[in-house]
Write a protein that holds these residues in place. Structure first.
Motif, PDB file in Angstrom:
ATOM      1  N   ALA A 167       0.846  -1.192   0.000  1.00 28.56           N
ATOM      2  CA  ALA A 167       0.000   0.000   0.000  1.00 28.56           C
ATOM      3  C   ALA A 167       0.877   1.236   0.000  1.00 28.56           C
ATOM      4  N   THR A 223      -3.616   0.453  -3.004  1.00 32.79           N
ATOM      5  CA  THR A 223      -3.618  -0.825  -2.291  1.00 32.79           C
ATOM      6  C   THR A 223      -3.452  -1.933  -3.309  1.00 32.79           C
ATOM      7  N   ASP A 249      -3.738  -5.433  -5.224  1.00 33.17           N
ATOM      8  CA  ASP A 249      -4.912  -6.276  -5.454  1.00 33.17           C
ATOM      9  C   ASP A 249      -4.989  -7.415  -4.446  1.00 33.17           C
ATOM     10  N   LYS A 265      -6.535  -5.802  -1.320  1.00 35.28           N
ATOM     11  CA  LYS A 265      -7.606  -4.824  -1.473  1.00 35.28           C
ATOM     12  C   LYS A 265      -8.873  -5.315  -0.785  1.00 35.28           C
ATOM     13  N   THR A 292      -5.941  -1.338   4.881  1.00 34.08           N
ATOM     14  CA  THR A 292      -6.153   0.094   4.690  1.00 34.08           C
ATOM     15  C   THR A 292      -4.943   0.861   5.201  1.00 34.08           C
TER      16      THR A 292
END
Length: 119
Positions: free
Chosen positions: A49, A60, A62, A65, A69
């Motif tokens: 990220a 982010t 894949d 995701k 966060t």
């Protein structure tokens, strides 16, 4: 020079959560884009990220995701990685890194924190 210190890693079971923190010192934190990377044994380091200097833009991978966060607090000079619904394949050493304005690569790295997810 920017010093980065990660914390918050540990051993958890699949499905649980962890929040990693990376505290920065040495320079004006808001001048740096920040990123989280990870490296599992026998694998190459991968980007997880990233977040812009102001925090208004994030990236982010894949593979994480919807579960991870990234966020930052420029007052506290800290970047965070909230990791939910952890999977065994998330097991790795997690590093935070800083990229100053004008550079296309991260040139400051923390020492890493181990995240282990058991099945």
């Amino acid at each position: 020079q920017v010093q980065l210190v990660e914390s918050g890693g540990g051993l958890v079971q699949a499905g649980e959560s962890l929040r990693l923190s990376c505290a920065a010192s040495g320079r004006t934190f808001s001048n740096y884009h920040m990123g989280w990377f990870r490296q599992a044994p026998g694998k190459e380091r991968e980007s997880v990220a990233a977040i812009s200097r102001s925090g208004d833009s994030t990236y982010t991978a894949d593979s994480v995701k919807g579960r991870f966060t990234i966020s930052r607090d420029n007052i506290k000079s800290t970047v965070y990685l909230q990791m939910n619904s952890l999977k065994p394949e998330d097991t790795a050493v997690y590093y935070c890194a800083a990229r100053p304005m004008g550079l296309s690569f991260y040139n400051y790295w923390g020492q890493g924190t181990q995240v282990t997810v058991s099945s």
